[in-house]
Design a protein around this motif. Structure first.
Motif, mmCIF file in Angstrom:
data_model
loop_
_atom_site.group_PDB
_atom_site.id
_atom_site.type_symbol
_atom_site.label_atom_id
_atom_site.label_comp_id
_atom_site.label_asym_id
_atom_site.label_seq_id
_atom_site.Cartn_x
_atom_site.Cartn_y
_atom_site.Cartn_z
ATOM 1 N N ARG A 135 0.825 -1.210 0.000
ATOM 2 C CA ARG A 135 0.000 0.000 0.000
ATOM 3 C C ARG A 135 0.858 1.258 0.000
ATOM 4 O O ARG A 135 0.629 2.200 0.750
ATOM 5 C CB ARG A 135 -0.960 -0.013 1.193
ATOM 6 C CG ARG A 135 -1.842 -1.257 1.234
ATOM 7 C CD ARG A 135 -2.741 -1.267 2.433
ATOM 8 N NE ARG A 135 -3.787 -0.253 2.317
ATOM 9 C CZ ARG A 135 -4.701 -0.034 3.257
ATOM 10 N NH1 ARG A 135 -4.683 -0.725 4.370
ATOM 11 N NH2 ARG A 135 -5.625 0.880 3.083
ATOM 12 N N THR A 180 -9.106 -0.148 6.277
ATOM 13 C CA THR A 180 -9.271 0.347 4.910
ATOM 14 C C THR A 180 -8.465 1.627 4.671
ATOM 15 O O THR A 180 -8.274 2.031 3.523
ATOM 16 C CB THR A 180 -10.750 0.620 4.585
ATOM 17 O OG1 THR A 180 -11.254 1.638 5.456
ATOM 18 C CG2 THR A 180 -11.579 -0.648 4.727
ATOM 19 N N ASN A 205 -15.765 0.946 9.031
ATOM 20 C CA ASN A 205 -15.199 -0.332 8.601
ATOM 21 C C ASN A 205 -16.041 -1.484 9.129
ATOM 22 O O ASN A 205 -16.413 -1.499 10.310
ATOM 23 C CB ASN A 205 -13.763 -0.508 9.110
ATOM 24 C CG ASN A 205 -12.722 0.101 8.190
ATOM 25 O OD1 ASN A 205 -11.535 -0.166 8.312
ATOM 26 N ND2 ASN A 205 -13.159 0.950 7.264
ATOM 27 N N THR A 258 -14.456 -3.811 4.675
ATOM 28 C CA THR A 258 -15.034 -2.931 3.669
ATOM 29 C C THR A 258 -15.478 -1.638 4.329
ATOM 30 O O THR A 258 -15.804 -1.622 5.528
ATOM 31 C CB THR A 258 -16.230 -3.588 2.962
ATOM 32 O OG1 THR A 258 -16.708 -2.725 1.928
ATOM 33 C CG2 THR A 258 -17.362 -3.867 3.933
ATOM 34 N N ASP A 259 -15.453 -0.556 3.548
ATOM 35 C CA ASP A 259 -15.921 0.737 4.023
ATOM 36 C C ASP A 259 -17.218 1.064 3.303
ATOM 37 O O ASP A 259 -17.196 1.502 2.140
ATOM 38 C CB ASP A 259 -14.867 1.819 3.756
ATOM 39 C CG ASP A 259 -15.284 3.184 4.304
ATOM 40 O OD1 ASP A 259 -16.427 3.298 4.785
ATOM 41 O OD2 ASP A 259 -14.467 4.114 4.243
ATOM 42 N N ASP A 287 -17.607 4.424 1.489
ATOM 43 C CA ASP A 287 -16.708 4.757 0.385
ATOM 44 C C ASP A 287 -16.909 3.760 -0.753
ATOM 45 O O ASP A 287 -15.981 3.089 -1.193
ATOM 46 C CB ASP A 287 -15.254 4.754 0.864
ATOM 47 C CG ASP A 287 -14.283 5.297 -0.187
ATOM 48 O OD1 ASP A 287 -14.758 5.919 -1.157
ATOM 49 O OD2 ASP A 287 -13.075 5.086 -0.037
ATOM 50 N N ASP A 288 -18.138 3.674 -1.252
ATOM 51 C CA ASP A 288 -18.491 2.761 -2.339
ATOM 52 C C ASP A 288 -18.037 1.335 -2.041
ATOM 53 O O ASP A 288 -17.572 0.605 -2.914
ATOM 54 C CB ASP A 288 -17.876 3.229 -3.666
ATOM 55 C CG ASP A 288 -18.440 4.567 -4.113
ATOM 56 O OD1 ASP A 288 -19.637 4.811 -3.839
ATOM 57 O OD2 ASP A 288 -17.694 5.357 -4.700
ATOM 58 N N LYS A 317 -15.455 0.207 -0.534
ATOM 59 C CA LYS A 317 -14.039 -0.067 -0.712
ATOM 60 C C LYS A 317 -13.629 -1.194 0.224
ATOM 61 O O LYS A 317 -13.934 -1.173 1.408
ATOM 62 C CB LYS A 317 -13.234 1.201 -0.402
ATOM 63 C CG LYS A 317 -11.730 0.996 -0.361
ATOM 64 C CD LYS A 317 -11.042 2.277 0.092
ATOM 65 C CE LYS A 317 -9.549 2.074 0.231
ATOM 66 N NZ LYS A 317 -8.885 3.322 0.724
#
Length: 498
Positions: free
Chosen positions: A307, A408, A464, A480-481, A484-485, A487
């Motif tokens: 990342r 995330t 999250n 997943t978030d 935020d679509d 994410k």
């Protein structure tokens, strides 16, 4: 070994234990004397002294099983034996060089203290207070010729010792120091009242080719203490996210560091007070001086760059601060096995009194663990910080991001003098009887949080939702978030706290 044979052995052990219980219950009372010389553990000393002062206690000095329908009314002192409790003990329980097993259905209505040996609990047992763990203290017990048991607290003699391996303590790895190798020397005052305990640390920082260190002197009196400390070291406000071991592994393997750092020359005077047995009340007052300096990344090595690799270390305000800090906390078990931990703190610096900075910071944390059914449990946590009207300098900022807070987000992606985070994790044991490396738990977690600089635009809150499993201390999950679509990220980590 066949299941039938194993069941037979367990049944035989239970019958033998019940027979021994009958013998113990009919045996004449035995006297116990406690010599509380030296240090020991003050809470454990208090628990044992309280039993002896009441005088109505029972001594068990052989391996015993307390059956589901059996009740011990009053206090128990367990000496060099193993006690398996499926029944009920109405008073306090002290184990000296002994092992205590809380079986499902067992009920402990008083204080439990382990002075050598171990306490092995079950989520299906009912405890009204958190056990006092003094196992690392070397309490000893001897039987005199007149049949009196003499328990002696440790620490009668002053000594100098090297902690860890010949003074070398566990190394750490991070993005501003790379490898940090600490070495220590300690002095234990023994029975002396006026001499302090002393702890000295010297640390080598590899990537900066730097050496720093600090010294602490402490004078314990009962469960309270006064301490003086000072030196030059590296500080962080984000060690609540991951332990030193976890953060070091993430840094060297994947270029992930969930902390910000700054260098500090410091001097502190601290008073700590502790009250209560089943419920602990903690209070601390600290007067401190600190000179802070910024630290930057020195391109440390990592096996992979996940990342984007290491994020830049946040700068601090390079100035002197003289402050007063007040801390208060409570640790309690609220019936059964529900645990509660609350901490609050407030710090104030005023340049009109001393130093270069004026600021106020208020913070707190909460953790509640609630057992449910079948060994499952729910852990709820919260942590936050807000500044006063003046805001707070970078050396008091806190960060969010990465495994342990909000997976995330990239590590330390959100930071500032305002921070809040909350999380709830529900755990389901799939192999609860397995060993450390093979125990498997499934879990689902929700967490949310935010961090920003006071007075600047507040970014959107991050949510999250994670689903995963642990294999011993190793954990993996998909987060997943939803804000935020959806994410999503896959995260691997170490889960040593649960």
């Amino acid at each position: 070994m066949s299941l039938a044979r194993r069941a037979g052995l367990h049944a035989s052990a239970a019958v033998l234990g019940l027979c021994l219980w009958g013998l113990v219950s009919e045996a004449p009372a035995q006297e116990v004397v406690f010599r509380a010389r030296g240090r020991g553990m003050p809470r454990a000393n208090e628990a044992l002294t309280r039993i002896l002062q009441r005088g109505d206690y029972r001594v068990i000095a052989r391996d015993t099983v307390l059956a589901p329908d059996a009740v011990i009314s009053g206090d128990v002192i367990l000496i060099r034996a193993t006690l398996r409790v499926e029944g009920r003990i109405t008073g306090d329980l002290i184990g000296v060089q002994s092992n205590i097993f809380a079986r499902p259905g067992g009920r402990f209505e008083g204080t439990i203290a382990v002075l050598g040996g171990g306490f092995y609990g079950s989520s299906l047992a009912d405890l009204t207070a958190a056990p006092i763990d003094a196992a690392v203290y070397d309490y000893v017990v001897a039987l005199r010729d007149d049949g009196v048991y003499v328990i002696t607290a440790p620490g009668a003699n002053a000594r100098v010792r090297l902690p860890g391996l010949y003074g070398f303590l566990a190394p750490t790895y991070d993005r501003v120091n790379a490898l940090t190798v600490p070495w220590g020397l300690e002095f234990e005052r023994g029975a002396s009242v006026w001499l302090p305990n002393a702890s000295a640390r010297v640390r080598y920082r590899s990537v900066r080719t730097d050496v720093d260190g600090d010294l602490e002197l402490s004078w314990p009196f009962g469960r309270h203490s006064v301490a003086l400390r000072g030196g030059l070291t590296v500080r962080t406000n984000d060690d609540w996210i991951n332990s030193d071991l976890e953060n070091s592994i993430y840094a060297i393997v994947g270029g992930i560091d969930t902390r910000n750092y700054y260098e500090a020359g410091f001097a502190e005077a601290e008073l700590d007070l502790e009250f209560g047995l089943g419920t602990q009340w903690l209070t601390g007052v600290t007067l401190a001086w600190e000179r802070a300096d910024s630290l930057s990344n020195r391109d440390p090595f990592s096996i992979f760059s996940i990342r984007g690799g290491f994020q830049p270390n946040a700068p601090v305000m390079e100035a002197e601060a003289a402050s007063a800090k007040l801390e208060a906390g409570v640790r309690s078990w609220i019936g059964g096995a529900t645990s509660l931990s609350v901490d609050l703190e407030a710090e104030r610096a005023d340049q009109s009194v001393a130093g270069d900075l004026t600021f106020s910071v208020f913070g707190g944390s909460l953790e509640v663990e609630i057992p449910t059914i079948g060994g499952q449990n729910l852990v709820v946590e919260a942590r936050g910080q807000v500044p006063g009207t003046e805001g707070a300098p970078g050396q008091r900022w806190r960060a969010l991001g990465g495994w342990g807070s909000l997976p995330t987000l990239r590590p330390v992606e959100r930071q500032g003098d305002v921070m809040w985070w909350t999380g709830a994790k529900y755990r389901i044991p799939l192999r609860p009887q397995a060993g450390l490396l093979t125990r498997i738990d499934a879990w689902v977690q929700y967490a949310a949080g935010n961090a920003w600089v006071d007075g600047e635009r507040r970014p959107p809150t991050v949510h999250n939702l994670g689903l995963g499993a642990t294999l011993g201390p190793l954990a993996g999950g998909v987060y997943t978030d939803p804000s935020d679509d959806f994410k999503a990220v896959f995260a691997l980590g170490i889960d040593t706290r649960r």
